[in-house]
Design a protein around this motif. Structure first.
Motif, short mmCIF file in Angstrom:
data_model
loop_
_atom_site.label_atom_id
_atom_site.label_comp_id
_atom_site.label_asym_id
_atom_site.label_seq_id
_atom_site.Cartn_x
_atom_site.Cartn_y
_atom_site.Cartn_z
N LYS A 45 0.84 -1.20 0.00
CA LYS A 45 0.00 0.00 0.00
C LYS A 45 0.88 1.25 0.00
O LYS A 45 0.61 2.21 -0.71
CB LYS A 45 -0.92 -0.02 1.22
CG LYS A 45 -1.82 1.19 1.34
CD LYS A 45 -2.75 1.07 2.52
CE LYS A 45 -1.95 1.02 3.80
NZ LYS A 45 -2.77 1.06 5.02
N GLU A 46 1.96 1.22 0.76
CA GLU A 46 2.88 2.34 0.80
C GLU A 46 3.57 2.53 -0.55
O GLU A 46 3.85 3.65 -0.97
CB GLU A 46 3.92 2.16 1.90
CG GLU A 46 3.36 2.23 3.30
CD GLU A 46 2.72 0.94 3.77
OE1 GLU A 46 2.87 -0.09 3.08
OE2 GLU A 46 2.07 0.95 4.82
N ILE A 48 2.32 1.79 -3.51
CA ILE A 48 1.35 2.39 -4.44
C ILE A 48 1.23 3.89 -4.17
O ILE A 48 1.22 4.70 -5.11
CB ILE A 48 0.00 1.68 -4.34
CG1 ILE A 48 0.13 0.24 -4.86
CG2 ILE A 48 -1.08 2.44 -5.11
CD1 ILE A 48 -1.08 -0.62 -4.60
N LEU A 49 1.15 4.28 -2.89
CA LEU A 49 1.08 5.70 -2.55
C LEU A 49 2.36 6.42 -2.98
O LEU A 49 2.32 7.57 -3.43
CB LEU A 49 0.84 5.87 -1.05
CG LEU A 49 -0.53 5.43 -0.54
CD1 LEU A 49 -0.59 5.52 0.98
CD2 LEU A 49 -1.62 6.26 -1.18
N SER A 51 4.25 5.63 -5.53
CA SER A 51 4.21 5.83 -6.99
C SER A 51 3.25 6.96 -7.37
O SER A 51 3.53 7.73 -8.30
CB SER A 51 3.83 4.53 -7.70
OG SER A 51 2.53 4.13 -7.34
N PHE A 52 2.13 7.10 -6.65
CA PHE A 52 1.24 8.24 -6.90
C PHE A 52 1.92 9.56 -6.57
O PHE A 52 1.72 10.56 -7.25
CB PHE A 52 -0.06 8.10 -6.12
CG PHE A 52 -1.02 7.12 -6.70
CD1 PHE A 52 -1.23 7.04 -8.07
CD2 PHE A 52 -1.74 6.27 -5.88
CE1 PHE A 52 -2.11 6.13 -8.61
CE2 PHE A 52 -2.62 5.35 -6.41
CZ PHE A 52 -2.82 5.28 -7.77
N LEU A 53 2.74 9.57 -5.52
CA LEU A 53 3.50 10.77 -5.16
C LEU A 53 4.46 11.15 -6.28
O LEU A 53 4.59 12.33 -6.63
CB LEU A 53 4.27 10.54 -3.86
CG LEU A 53 5.26 11.63 -3.47
CD1 LEU A 53 4.51 12.87 -3.01
CD2 LEU A 53 6.22 11.15 -2.41
N VAL A 55 4.16 10.42 -9.50
CA VAL A 55 3.36 10.94 -10.63
C VAL A 55 2.90 12.36 -10.34
O VAL A 55 2.97 13.24 -11.22
CB VAL A 55 2.16 9.99 -10.91
CG1 VAL A 55 1.18 10.63 -11.88
CG2 VAL A 55 2.64 8.66 -11.42
N PHE A 56 2.45 12.62 -9.12
CA PHE A 56 2.02 13.97 -8.75
C PHE A 56 3.18 14.96 -8.86
O PHE A 56 3.00 16.10 -9.32
CB PHE A 56 1.45 13.97 -7.33
CG PHE A 56 1.05 15.31 -6.83
CD1 PHE A 56 -0.10 15.94 -7.30
CD2 PHE A 56 1.83 15.98 -5.89
CE1 PHE A 56 -0.46 17.18 -6.86
CE2 PHE A 56 1.48 17.23 -5.44
CZ PHE A 56 0.33 17.83 -5.92
#
Length: 188
Positions: A45-46, A48-49, A51-53, A55-56
């Motif tokens: 879960k960390e 995935i978060l 990877s979103f960071l 991308v952001f």
């Protein structure tokens, strides 16, 4: 080899189709060396978060035309990619052997000994293993060539008991990925 309803892994994997596929891919054996066909890896879960960071941060760098944001985003992306390799490497090449077992009465915990061994100078850290997902035991192979780990499984009925597939997993080194394997050491 199919698992009956008395084995612990029947509660973990209710799908007989998946168990049959896993039995074909990794048949029961008294000693198993982990390689690329036996190790599964996915982000936590960390991860995935994380990877979103990244991308952001790339989108923010594009929007504000800031090269420092790009540099930090690509540095974090390289850390993300390198952690895949290190997490996989922490299980790759590890040999798991069936040790001894002790008799137990119905309703008691049966003791199974599992031997973890390594060849060469590679170390294995933060390994979690066991039959019950909620009660995994940790082990490290830092200085020793092999480590004996005593694992316990609750017995439900009388007679010979096959504990089923044992889970071995690691989140080492940074916890962004989980590498695991389900092994059947053919112990009774």
């Amino acid at each position: 080899m199919t698992s009956s309803a008395n084995t612990p892994d029947s509660t973990v994997w209710p799908s007989t189709r998946f168990r049959r596929w896993l039995d074909r891919r990794m048949p029961p054996s008294s000693a198993i060396t982990l390689d690329q066909r036996k190790i599964f890896i996915l982000p936590t879960k960390e991860g995935i978060l994380f990877s979103f960071l990244i991308v952001f941060m790339v989108i923010a760098g594009i929007n504000y035309q800031n090269s420092l944001i790009f540099a930090l985003a690509f540095l974090l992306a390289s850390l993300f990619m390198v952690s895949i390799l290190h997490t996989y490497r922490n299980l790759s090449g590890l040999t798991i052997m069936a040790g001894g077992t002790l008799p137990a009465f119905a309703g008691e915990d049966a003791e199974f000994t599992v031997v973890l061994s390594r060849f060469g100078v590679r170390t294995y850290e933060a390994l979690l293993l066991g039959w019950n997902i909620d009660l995994l035991l940790g082990a490290d192979l830092l200085e020793d060539e092999e480590v004996k780990v005593k694992l316990f499984v609750e017995t439900r009925v009388r007679g010979l008991m096959n504990p089923g597939r044992m889970l071995i997993q690691t989140y080492y080194p940074v916890g962004l990925f989980r590498a695991w394997s389900w092994l059947d050491l053919d112990m009774k």
